[in-house]
Scaffold this motif. Structure first.
Motif, PDB file in Angstrom:
ATOM      1  N   GLU A  93       0.842  -1.195   0.000  1.00 35.79           N
ATOM      2  CA  GLU A  93       0.000   0.000   0.000  1.00 35.79           C
ATOM      3  C   GLU A  93       0.881   1.250   0.000  1.00 35.79           C
ATOM      4  OE1 GLU A  93      -2.617  -0.054   3.291  1.00 35.79           O
ATOM      5  OE2 GLU A  93      -3.647  -1.906   2.686  1.00 35.79           O
ATOM      6  N   PHE A  94       0.443   2.245  -0.759  1.00 34.24           N
ATOM      7  CA  PHE A  94       1.167   3.521  -0.819  1.00 34.24           C
ATOM      8  C   PHE A  94       0.175   4.657  -0.596  1.00 34.24           C
ATOM      9  CE2 PHE A  94       2.780   7.113  -3.529  1.00 34.24           C
ATOM     10  CZ  PHE A  94       3.785   7.501  -2.645  1.00 34.24           C
ATOM     11  N   ASP A  95       0.368   5.399   0.482  1.00 35.97           N
ATOM     12  CA  ASP A  95      -0.482   6.546   0.799  1.00 35.97           C
ATOM     13  C   ASP A  95       0.020   7.754   0.010  1.00 35.97           C
ATOM     14  OD1 ASP A  95      -1.981   5.042   2.611  1.00 35.97           O
ATOM     15  OD2 ASP A  95      -0.570   5.468   4.235  1.00 35.97           O
ATOM     16  N   TYR A 103      -2.741   0.576  -4.119  1.00 34.18           N
ATOM     17  CA  TYR A 103      -2.286  -0.712  -3.589  1.00 34.18           C
ATOM     18  C   TYR A 103      -2.113  -1.711  -4.724  1.00 34.18           C
ATOM     19  CZ  TYR A 103      -7.045  -2.452  -4.270  1.00 34.18           C
ATOM     20  OH  TYR A 103      -8.242  -2.830  -4.828  1.00 34.18           O
ATOM     21  N   ALA A 104      -1.324  -2.741  -4.435  1.00 32.94           N
ATOM     22  CA  ALA A 104      -1.147  -3.879  -5.337  1.00 32.94           C
ATOM     23  C   ALA A 104      -1.094  -5.125  -4.471  1.00 32.94           C
ATOM     24  CB  ALA A 104       0.124  -3.737  -6.168  1.00 32.94           C
ATOM     25  N   GLY A 166      -5.240  -1.273  -7.418  1.00 31.03           N
ATOM     26  CA  GLY A 166      -6.386  -0.390  -7.265  1.00 31.03           C
ATOM     27  C   GLY A 166      -6.053   0.871  -6.502  1.00 31.03           C
ATOM     28  N   MET A 167      -7.079   1.705  -6.347  1.00 34.66           N
ATOM     29  CA  MET A 167      -6.952   2.954  -5.612  1.00 34.66           C
ATOM     30  C   MET A 167      -8.217   3.200  -4.809  1.00 34.66           C
ATOM     31  SD  MET A 167      -5.109   5.770  -8.101  1.00 34.66           S
ATOM     32  CE  MET A 167      -5.105   6.948  -6.744  1.00 34.66           C
ATOM     33  N   LYS A 168      -8.031   3.860  -3.651  1.00 41.18           N
ATOM     34  CA  LYS A 168      -9.154   4.309  -2.827  1.00 41.18           C
ATOM     35  C   LYS A 168      -8.974   5.810  -2.620  1.00 41.18           C
ATOM     36  CE  LYS A 168      -9.751  -0.131  -0.472  1.00 41.18           C
ATOM     37  NZ  LYS A 168     -11.069  -0.431  -1.076  1.00 41.18           N
ATOM     38  N   ASN A 179     -13.522   4.430  -5.550  1.00 39.07           N
ATOM     39  CA  ASN A 179     -12.606   3.304  -5.432  1.00 39.07           C
ATOM     40  C   ASN A 179     -12.649   2.493  -6.728  1.00 39.07           C
ATOM     41  OD1 ASN A 179     -12.362   3.964  -2.584  1.00 39.07           O
ATOM     42  ND2 ASN A 179     -14.335   2.934  -2.341  1.00 39.07           N
ATOM     43  N   PHE A 180     -11.522   1.965  -7.124  1.00 38.22           N
ATOM     44  CA  PHE A 180     -11.536   1.063  -8.275  1.00 38.22           C
ATOM     45  C   PHE A 180     -10.475  -0.014  -8.094  1.00 38.22           C
ATOM     46  CE2 PHE A 180      -8.298   4.102  -9.670  1.00 38.22           C
ATOM     47  CZ  PHE A 180      -7.326   3.269 -10.210  1.00 38.22           C
ATOM     48  N   ALA A 181     -10.723  -1.148  -8.729  1.00 40.51           N
ATOM     49  CA  ALA A 181      -9.811  -2.289  -8.645  1.00 40.51           C
ATOM     50  C   ALA A 181      -9.769  -2.988  -9.991  1.00 40.51           C
ATOM     51  CB  ALA A 181     -10.250  -3.256  -7.553  1.00 40.51           C
TER      52      ALA A 181
END
Length: 388
Positions: A93-95, A103-104, A166-168, A179-181
């Motif tokens: 995860e990367f903030d 995230y991956a 994806g991203m939140k 959000n998407f994945a």
């Protein structure tokens, strides 16, 4: 599972699971006399039963009045399996900032193989028995043994490898989320249950399957009392290698099952059952206080589901068109009770949720007769709840 906070922005999670399973199974299928409850000794009855119901049994193992070698393995089988699997997990995860996170993930999965007690066929069913019962005499003598007497009784373990990015996101000062994945899952030996054309089902394995797609969801607070929830899913499902599927009624076999003798159909390149390409969701939630103790709640939700296959053997007759579902809830909520009027399927859509072939319709009556389950039509209900 352990998480390493490499920095204020980077978080790495590592995990693993070790699974070990042992299974022992046995099954005998005998035809019994009604008077005594004891197994029959007449092989003609056993072969007739096989021809009528496509169900192997202990009695149908020799040709009557001839003493010829066994026609098949009968139905007195046992097996044992011992399996283990190591399934790791990695998540990064990367903030990006206080409102965005990317995230991956990489995960693996395992489902043990086993034995199918519902299957009426344990090995390579010899259809010459059907010809014998119907009076056809020009067939070669039966094989003395079967190459794989556990062909249909036993199925193999299933493994999966999944990747997702994806991203939140939090938007509009916290009033909205997006959000998407994007995901891809590879299955080896996916376990699938299909109708055998008689009165039973067989669990088998599709050698290679790929499932991938995109999911988007979120919410928007339009007003203090009104929130919009939304979602979209695009699904791509394909059997990359599935040559040993059970044929649907009337389908011409185009492959031979492992072990020989079992006519099968090649479903390579096709979609599986219950795999619509597109699904859309939208709901409006209205929440308003009436008094200090009572709240008015109303929820209007809509869903669109794309056309899909609802027949486990992928019969073209089981393909349904896309449909819309509309629901509404109007109610009053209190601290420990609630009352509401519910409306479901308000558009009164006729939705077939499952289609199957009528037992014996193909082999005994040479027809492709179907039965189906249909979801409930428009329904209005009064709901009351009290919480103690």
């Amino acid at each position: 599972r352990v998480t390493w906070n490499a920095s204020d922005a980077w978080h790495i999670t590592l995990g693993a699971r070790y699974t070990e399973e042992t299974k022992d199974a046995s099954k005998i299928l005998d035809l019994l006399t009604l008077e005594t409850g004891q197994p029959l000794v007449d092989p003609l009855v056993g072969i007739t039963y096989m021809g009528a119901f496509l169900a192997e049994n202990q009695q149908g193992t020799i040709f009557p009045d001839s003493g010829d070698p066994i026609l098949h393995s009968g139905y007195n089988v046992e097996g044992s399996r011992s399996e283990s699997a190591f399934t790791p997990l990695l998540n990064v995860e990367f903030d990006i900032n206080g409102d965005m996170m990317a995230y991956a993930a990489f995960t693996t999965g395992f489902k043990a193989g086993g034995f199918d007690p519902r299957s009426n066929n344990v090995g390579s069913f010899d259809y010459r028995a059907v010809d014998y019962v119907r009076g056809t005499d020009d067939f070669p003598p039966p094989a003395e043994t079967e190459s794989n007497p556990l062909l249909h009784y036993e199925f193999e373990e299933e493994t999966a490898t999944a990747m997702e990015i994806g991203m939140k996101n939090t938007l509009w000062d916290g009033r909205a989320e997006l959000n998407f994945a994007l995901y891809r899952t590879l299955y080896d030996d996916l376990q699938i249950s299909q109708f055998d054309g008689g009165v039973g089902f067989n669990v088998g394995n599709a050698k290679e399957t790929v499932v991938q797609g995109l999911e988007v969801d979120g919410r928007v607070l339009l007003l203090d009392e009104l929130t919009v929830h939304y979602g979209m899913s695009y699904l791509d499902f394909e059997y990359k290698d599935f040559k040993n599927g059970n044929c649907y009624a009337g389908q011409t076999p185009d492959a031979t099952g492992v072990g020989g003798g079992a006519d099968t159909c090649d479903y390579t390149g096709k979609r599986g059952v219950y795999t619509p390409k597109l699904t859309l969701n939208l709901s409006l939630d209205y929440y308003r206080p009436l008094t200090n103790q009572l709240n008015w709640v109303s929820i209007l939700d809509w869903q669109y589901v794309d056309g899909q296959q609802v027949h486990v053997n992928l019969d073209p007759m089981g393909e349904i068109e896309g449909y819309n579902m509309l629901g509404l809830r109007l109610g009053i909520d209190a601290a420990n009770w609630s009352v509401a009027v519910l409306g479901k399927n308000l558009l009164d859509e006729t939705i077939v949720s499952y289609t199957g072939n009528a037992p014996l319709s193909d082999y005994q009556f040479n027809t492709n007769t179907h039965y189906s389950f249909v979801r409930r039509p428009r329904t209005i209900a009064l709901e009351a709840a009290y919480r103690f």
